[in-house]
Design a protein around this motif. Structure first.
Motif, mmCIF file in Angstrom:
data_model
loop_
_atom_site.group_PDB
_atom_site.id
_atom_site.type_symbol
_atom_site.label_atom_id
_atom_site.label_comp_id
_atom_site.label_asym_id
_atom_site.label_seq_id
_atom_site.Cartn_x
_atom_site.Cartn_y
_atom_site.Cartn_z
ATOM 1 N N ALA A 250 16.243 -49.080 22.792
ATOM 2 C CA ALA A 250 17.214 -48.710 23.838
ATOM 3 C C ALA A 250 17.182 -47.194 24.059
ATOM 4 C CB ALA A 250 18.615 -49.155 23.429
ATOM 5 N N TYR A 251 17.099 -46.457 22.972
ATOM 6 C CA TYR A 251 17.058 -45.000 23.077
ATOM 7 C C TYR A 251 15.821 -44.564 23.863
ATOM 8 C CZ TYR A 251 17.425 -40.114 21.734
ATOM 9 O OH TYR A 251 17.541 -38.752 21.771
ATOM 10 N N ALA A 252 14.673 -45.166 23.502
ATOM 11 C CA ALA A 252 13.419 -44.824 24.184
ATOM 12 C C ALA A 252 13.506 -45.177 25.666
ATOM 13 C CB ALA A 252 12.254 -45.547 23.524
ATOM 14 N N THR A 253 14.070 -46.337 25.963
ATOM 15 C CA THR A 253 14.188 -46.773 27.358
ATOM 16 C C THR A 253 14.996 -45.756 28.161
ATOM 17 O OG1 THR A 253 14.105 -49.039 26.576
ATOM 18 C CG2 THR A 253 14.861 -48.722 28.832
ATOM 19 N N SER A 254 16.041 -45.213 27.541
ATOM 20 C CA SER A 254 16.868 -44.228 28.248
ATOM 21 C C SER A 254 16.076 -42.957 28.544
ATOM 22 C CB SER A 254 18.125 -43.908 27.441
ATOM 23 O OG SER A 254 17.806 -43.023 26.373
ATOM 24 N N LYS A 255 14.949 -42.775 27.851
ATOM 25 C CA LYS A 255 14.090 -41.598 28.084
ATOM 26 C C LYS A 255 12.795 -42.005 28.792
ATOM 27 C CE LYS A 255 16.680 -38.902 25.399
ATOM 28 N NZ LYS A 255 16.940 -37.523 25.079
ATOM 29 N N TYR A 256 12.808 -43.168 29.385
ATOM 30 C CA TYR A 256 11.650 -43.662 30.160
ATOM 31 C C TYR A 256 10.414 -43.828 29.292
ATOM 32 C CZ TYR A 256 14.982 -42.686 33.746
ATOM 33 O OH TYR A 256 16.138 -42.697 34.482
ATOM 34 N N ILE A 257 10.640 -44.232 28.061
ATOM 35 C CA ILE A 257 9.527 -44.451 27.137
ATOM 36 C C ILE A 257 9.476 -45.916 26.727
ATOM 37 C CG2 ILE A 257 8.792 -44.000 24.744
ATOM 38 C CD1 ILE A 257 9.360 -41.087 25.292
ATOM 39 N N THR A 258 8.273 -46.480 26.823
ATOM 40 C CA THR A 258 8.037 -47.847 26.384
ATOM 41 C C THR A 258 7.623 -47.811 24.920
ATOM 42 O OG1 THR A 258 7.256 -48.391 28.586
ATOM 43 C CG2 THR A 258 6.616 -49.897 26.825
ATOM 44 N N VAL A 259 8.226 -48.677 24.124
ATOM 45 C CA VAL A 259 7.825 -48.757 22.719
ATOM 46 C C VAL A 259 6.909 -49.966 22.562
ATOM 47 C CG1 VAL A 259 8.589 -48.870 20.327
ATOM 48 C CG2 VAL A 259 10.076 -47.829 22.050
ATOM 49 N N ILE A 260 5.689 -49.716 22.101
ATOM 50 C CA ILE A 260 4.747 -50.812 21.833
ATOM 51 C C ILE A 260 4.674 -50.991 20.318
ATOM 52 C CG2 ILE A 260 2.353 -51.577 21.983
ATOM 53 C CD1 ILE A 260 2.088 -50.018 24.559
ATOM 54 N N PRO A 261 5.073 -52.173 19.826
ATOM 55 C CA PRO A 261 4.971 -52.395 18.387
ATOM 56 C C PRO A 261 3.543 -52.780 18.035
ATOM 57 C CG PRO A 261 5.809 -54.369 19.440
ATOM 58 C CD PRO A 261 5.590 -53.360 20.548
ATOM 59 N N GLU A 262 3.117 -52.374 16.865
ATOM 60 C CA GLU A 262 1.828 -52.878 16.366
ATOM 61 C C GLU A 262 2.067 -53.698 15.114
ATOM 62 O OE1 GLU A 262 -1.276 -50.052 15.440
ATOM 63 O OE2 GLU A 262 -2.605 -51.633 14.704
ATOM 64 N N ILE A 263 1.658 -54.951 15.194
ATOM 65 C CA ILE A 263 1.677 -55.847 14.032
ATOM 66 C C ILE A 263 0.203 -56.097 13.726
ATOM 67 C CG2 ILE A 263 2.423 -58.109 13.157
ATOM 68 C CD1 ILE A 263 4.780 -56.226 13.955
ATOM 69 N N GLU A 264 -0.280 -55.517 12.632
ATOM 70 C CA GLU A 264 -1.716 -55.552 12.330
ATOM 71 C C GLU A 264 -2.193 -56.922 11.872
ATOM 72 O OE1 GLU A 264 -4.623 -53.741 11.826
ATOM 73 O OE2 GLU A 264 -4.087 -51.615 11.866
ATOM 74 N N MET A 265 -3.329 -57.332 12.378
ATOM 75 C CA MET A 265 -4.021 -58.526 11.925
ATOM 76 C C MET A 265 -5.494 -58.419 12.315
ATOM 77 S SD MET A 265 -2.464 -61.085 14.839
ATOM 78 C CE MET A 265 -0.798 -60.428 14.813
ATOM 79 N N PRO A 266 -6.421 -59.068 11.705
ATOM 80 C CA PRO A 266 -6.287 -59.780 10.431
ATOM 81 C C PRO A 266 -6.328 -58.848 9.222
ATOM 82 C CG PRO A 266 -8.336 -60.368 11.641
ATOM 83 C CD PRO A 266 -7.753 -59.184 12.304
ATOM 84 N N GLY A 267 -6.770 -57.574 9.410
ATOM 85 C CA GLY A 267 -6.864 -56.640 8.281
ATOM 86 C C GLY A 267 -5.578 -55.842 8.109
ATOM 87 N N HIS A 268 -5.641 -54.841 7.236
ATOM 88 C CA HIS A 268 -4.495 -53.963 6.954
ATOM 89 C C HIS A 268 -3.226 -54.776 6.723
ATOM 90 C CE1 HIS A 268 -6.423 -50.064 7.393
ATOM 91 N NE2 HIS A 268 -7.066 -50.526 8.446
ATOM 92 N N SER A 269 -3.364 -55.837 5.933
ATOM 93 C CA SER A 269 -2.243 -56.769 5.788
ATOM 94 C C SER A 269 -1.888 -57.061 4.327
ATOM 95 C CB SER A 269 -2.571 -58.066 6.529
ATOM 96 O OG SER A 269 -3.880 -58.482 6.213
ATOM 97 N N VAL A 270 -2.283 -56.168 3.419
ATOM 98 C CA VAL A 270 -2.043 -56.419 1.996
ATOM 99 C C VAL A 270 -0.542 -56.509 1.673
ATOM 100 C CG1 VAL A 270 -2.322 -55.488 -0.335
ATOM 101 C CG2 VAL A 270 -4.256 -55.474 1.243
ATOM 102 N N ALA A 271 0.286 -55.697 2.342
ATOM 103 C CA ALA A 271 1.728 -55.753 2.060
ATOM 104 C C ALA A 271 2.279 -57.144 2.381
ATOM 105 C CB ALA A 271 2.477 -54.677 2.852
ATOM 106 N N ALA A 272 1.807 -57.724 3.486
ATOM 107 C CA ALA A 272 2.253 -59.076 3.842
ATOM 108 C C ALA A 272 1.739 -60.086 2.816
ATOM 109 C CB ALA A 272 1.761 -59.442 5.239
ATOM 110 N N LEU A 273 0.514 -59.861 2.331
ATOM 111 C CA LEU A 273 -0.060 -60.782 1.333
ATOM 112 C C LEU A 273 0.657 -60.646 -0.008
ATOM 113 C CD1 LEU A 273 -3.883 -60.495 2.107
ATOM 114 C CD2 LEU A 273 -2.217 -62.124 3.024
ATOM 115 N N ALA A 274 1.161 -59.449 -0.303
ATOM 116 C CA ALA A 274 1.930 -59.276 -1.540
ATOM 117 C C ALA A 274 3.176 -60.162 -1.471
ATOM 118 C CB ALA A 274 2.314 -57.801 -1.713
ATOM 119 N N ALA A 275 3.759 -60.278 -0.264
ATOM 120 C CA ALA A 275 4.956 -61.102 -0.084
ATOM 121 C C ALA A 275 4.598 -62.589 -0.002
ATOM 122 C CB ALA A 275 5.688 -60.663 1.177
ATOM 123 N N TYR A 276 3.528 -62.906 0.688
ATOM 124 C CA TYR A 276 3.127 -64.311 0.913
ATOM 125 C C TYR A 276 1.633 -64.469 0.619
ATOM 126 C CZ TYR A 276 7.699 -64.431 3.091
ATOM 127 O OH TYR A 276 9.047 -64.330 3.304
#
Ligand code: ACM
Ligand code: ZN
Length: 767
Positions: A250-276
């Motif tokens: 919401a804060y970014a939107t008020s400044k005309y900024i789009t937030v693009i999330p990055e959810i990494e796959m298939p690599g760079h995922s060891v933290a997720a593998l530690a959980a599951y």
């Protein structure tokens, strides 16, 4: 006639007083057009701010607050026309007639300023107006009259931030968004998941943050530095709740900024593998722990198990409502195929789908995730490795390994965003590594960023349309604090903003670096923001042959002081201040070292520059020989070295001849080693030659048993030069180099009198 003269005088006065002859009026990024006019507008308590629509009001209020906070001017804001005795500042969305959604116009007259644009455009018009106002914030500010028309070159103008390696607090994320907006960047790429930390709450999989959001300890020092590695023995972690993420968006939107999330796959995922761990390859995989050091990990999501895709779709199903952005970044970079090759589930997937290999399996993975996201009305962005095995039908490519990924994508009629490492990786060094905080490596100073044209000239005009923009990336392996992030982005982000916004014909590095950047840094210097103080303008780290040297310097931050020494000592506040130009005379046969430092009003210090001035009047005689063999003799010494002085050719494990100095010859042998190359260099005519080496780590170049290039010590790739006065003929040359781990670079160059610098090649070398 008389009248015109008065006008001209007045105009010149205004220029020198307020714009310091800057044709861009201090604005970063440089606008499309700026026309200076006679006269000035003065802001006073009797001025008035007007607006039209509710959105215009929002922006007008921001400007009101800026004047109040910066100049103690509390000017009334009104919708109805107010008769302001000392001029009005009118914010209007109807006043802009241009076609670009982010374009604006700014018309500054002596009695009225018209700030015109729609939404983002009006917001950017306000940013420009704020930048025109003087840095010294006192009294009633005056600005020169001008007509500004502006619009961006690219529609995608981004900054990335990796919060996986190091978590950045929420207030800092807001500050980051503020500075992006100030410089007309419109996209914040939030890298939220990594091997070292999963940073966004997923309610269906709470262990992602409970387990994957934390690591037991973190590597100390550089990943390449030493084996075995040392750790800090301190647990580290954190994550953003979905409520916090909503706040940021919401804060970014008020400044005309789009937030693009990055959810990494298939690599760079060891933290997720530690959980599951069950999401990794094979039966009963794991256990895994959230990664504690850097690099590319072989444990990745299994591409054979349906549960992987169900999991990722569940995660994205929670992500999508938080991020209204059309684009969702799904990573795709640096995914080793080691585990997939040995996994029965991955191999079955390959067989069942008639895939040729693991590259095509990666492509299958990305296609499948794209199909899911497309079905939800979203588009994917992936790093350029998503080209491997075939691009998903609607994917946008983020080109990071260089520019070729972007070029390949555009040729396939896919959109591309350019983020090549050599130009816009802000985790790279901004100076020589011994004067900079620990960094991942690379050398990408502000000028390098500025020099980058994101649109490859090899593309056709039709293909060029697919280059939708440019982005700088801030990876945080070695950047643990917000202050360090600030140091890495300022001032390079100014250059990014200009390559993203300003058309090529309006770019001008001199005007940018010498007139506008110093003013913007002076502004930063008044805040609690950290930044890298550039070295004095005109100061060079080099060796120059001269009998007399003109010292011509300018502070890199307006209001900062330059201190210097000519006695070899490191300059500091106790030394002389540079206050006027002067010449240094170097006696025949002598050397003199000029060192400079910039110290800003807040006490921040630049790196120290060293200019070595050499007056070598008599030339070194050539040797009376005619060597028969081309190339150099080499000596190879595996071992740990910290200086080339430790290399004893009598102890060489291997010797032979080599065309020139490439260390590629020794790749794949010892991780750490030294080499010495000896022989003769053929000098074609009498004169003063400049030599240089670039090396990671240390190197030296000797001519006729005299040290010419001193580039020794453990450091990242960096160039150092030296000079030698030589007579035509053969001269002894010796090159020494050691590699203490990490990247392996060594090159030698020569600049002959009146010629361009070139690599020293086999054609000049003999033994
Ligand atoms: C990257 O820098 N691995 C995208
Ligand atoms: Zn598998």
């Amino acid at each position: 006639m008389r009248k015109i003269l008065t006008l001209l005088t007045c105009c010149l006065f205004a220029l020198t007083s307020f714009a310091q002859n800057d044709p861009n009026l201090g604005i970063i990024p440089a606008p499309k057009s700026v026309m200076l006019k006679a006269g000035q507008f003065q802001f006073t308590k009797q001025s008035g701010i007007l607006f039209e629509t509710a959105e215009d009001y929002k922006i007008a209020s921001l400007f009101h607050d800026f004047l109040k906070n910066s100049y103690f001017l509390d000017i009334p804001v009104a919708k109805a026309f107010i008769k302001a005795p000392n001029g009005v500042i009118r914010f209007s969305s109807s006043g802009y007639t241009g076609k670009n959604a982010e374009g604006y116009s700014l018309s500054i007259g002596p009695k009225q300023i018209n700030v015109s644009g729609k939404g983002a455009g009006l917001f950017y018009a306000m940013q420009s107006l704020m930048q025109i106002l003087p840095v010294v914030r006192e009294g009633a500010p005056k600005i020169p009259c001008a007509e500004i028309n502006d619009e961006p070159r690219y529609k995608y103008r981004g900054m990335h931030l990796d919060v996986g390696r190091h978590m950045m607090p929420l207030p800092f994320i807001k500050k980051y968004i503020d500075v992006l907006a100030q410089y007309k960047l419109n996209t914040f790429h939030w890298h939220l998941t990594e091997d070292q930390g999963w940073r966004i709450e997923i309610k269906k999989y709470l262990k992602l943050t409970q387990v994957g959001g934390f690591r037991a300890q973190t590597l100390i020092g550089h990943y390449h530095d030493r084996m075995p590695q040392a750790f800090d023995n301190t647990p580290y972690g954190g994550f953003y709740t979905q409520d916090e993420v909503k706040q940021i968006v919401a804060y970014a939107t008020s400044k005309y900024i789009t937030v693009i999330p990055e959810i990494e796959m298939p690599g760079h995922s060891v933290a997720a593998l530690a959980a599951y761990p069950e999401l990794a390859c094979g039966d009963n995989p794991g256990p895994f722990k959230t990664a504690e050091n850097w690099g590319v990990k072989e444990d990745v999501y299994c591409a054979g198990k349906e549960s992987t895709f169900n999991f990722l779709q569940d995660v994205l199903t929670e992500i999508l409502p938080l991020f209204p952005s059309t684009y969702i970044h799904i990573g795709g970079d640096e995914c080793p195929k080691t585990r997939w090759k040995e996994c029965k589930y991955c191999q079955k997937r390959i067989a069942d789908n008639n895939l040729k290999n693991e590259e095509e399996l990666q492509s299958y993975f990305i296609h499948r995730m794209e199909k899911f996201l497309n079905s939800k009305g979203r588009q994917i962005i992936g790093w350029d490795e998503i080209l491997q095995g075939g691009l998903a039908p609607n994917a946008t490519v983020m080109s990071w390994t260089g520019v070729n990924g972007g070029i390949a994508a555009a040729k396939q009629n896919h959109d591309a965003i350019m983020t090549p490492g050599n130009f816009v990786y802000f985790d790279h060094l901004q100076g020589k590594s011994d004067q900079e905080p620990l960094a991942i490596g690379g050398y990408t100073p502000m000028q390098e960023v500025y020099s980058y044209d994101p649109t490859p000239s090899t593309l056709t005009p039709e293909q060029q349309k697919h280059i939708i923009g440019v982005q700088a990336n801030v990876w945080t392996e070695y950047i643990a604090t917000p202050q360090h992030v600030e140091y890495m982005i300022f001032p390079r982000m100014y250059a990014l903003s200009e390559i993203a916004w300003t058309s090529l014909e309006n770019k001008n590095y001199m005007n940018f670096a010498e007139q506008r950047v110093p003013k913007h840094l002076a502004q930063l210097d008044k805040t609690n923001t950290v930044y890298r103080v550039p070295t004095a303008i005109g100061a060079k780290d080099t060796v120059i042959a001269a009998a007399e040297y003109p010292v011509r310097l300018k502070p890199s931050v307006t209001g900062a002081k330059i201190y210097y020494t000519i006695n070899g000592y490191t300059p500091r506040e106790t030394d002389k201040t540079y206050s006027a130009d002067f010449n240094i005379k170097i006696p025949a046969g002598e050397q003199c070292t000029l060192k400079t430092i910039v110290i800003t009003p807040s006490g921040k210090r630049s790196a120290v520059t060293t200019t070595t001035l050499v007056n070598e009047p008599s030339a070194g005689a050539a040797l009376n020989i005619s060597p028969g063999n081309k190339g150099l003799r080499y000596f190879y010494l595996p071992g740990d070295f910290t200086s080339v002085a430790q290399l004893d050719t009598l102890q060489a494990a291997e010797k032979g001849t080599a065309p020139s100095v490439s260390p590629a010859k020794f790749r794949g042998k010892a991780r750490t080693f030294g080499t010495v190359f000896t022989g003769y260099i053929n000098i074609e005519k009498d004169g003063v030659y400049s030599f240089s080496t670039t090396s990671d780590d240390g190197s030296q170049l000797w001519i006729d048993n005299k040290l010419v290039v001193q580039n020794d010590g453990k450091h990242f790739n960096f160039e150092t030069n030296g000079v030698a006065n030589l007579l035509k003929g053969y001269h002894k040359i010796e090159l020494r180099y050691f590699q203490a781990g990490g990247s392996n670079e060594f090159k030698a160059y020569v600049t002959a009198p009146g010629k361009a610098k070139q690599e020293i090649t086999e054609s000049m070398l003999f033994n």
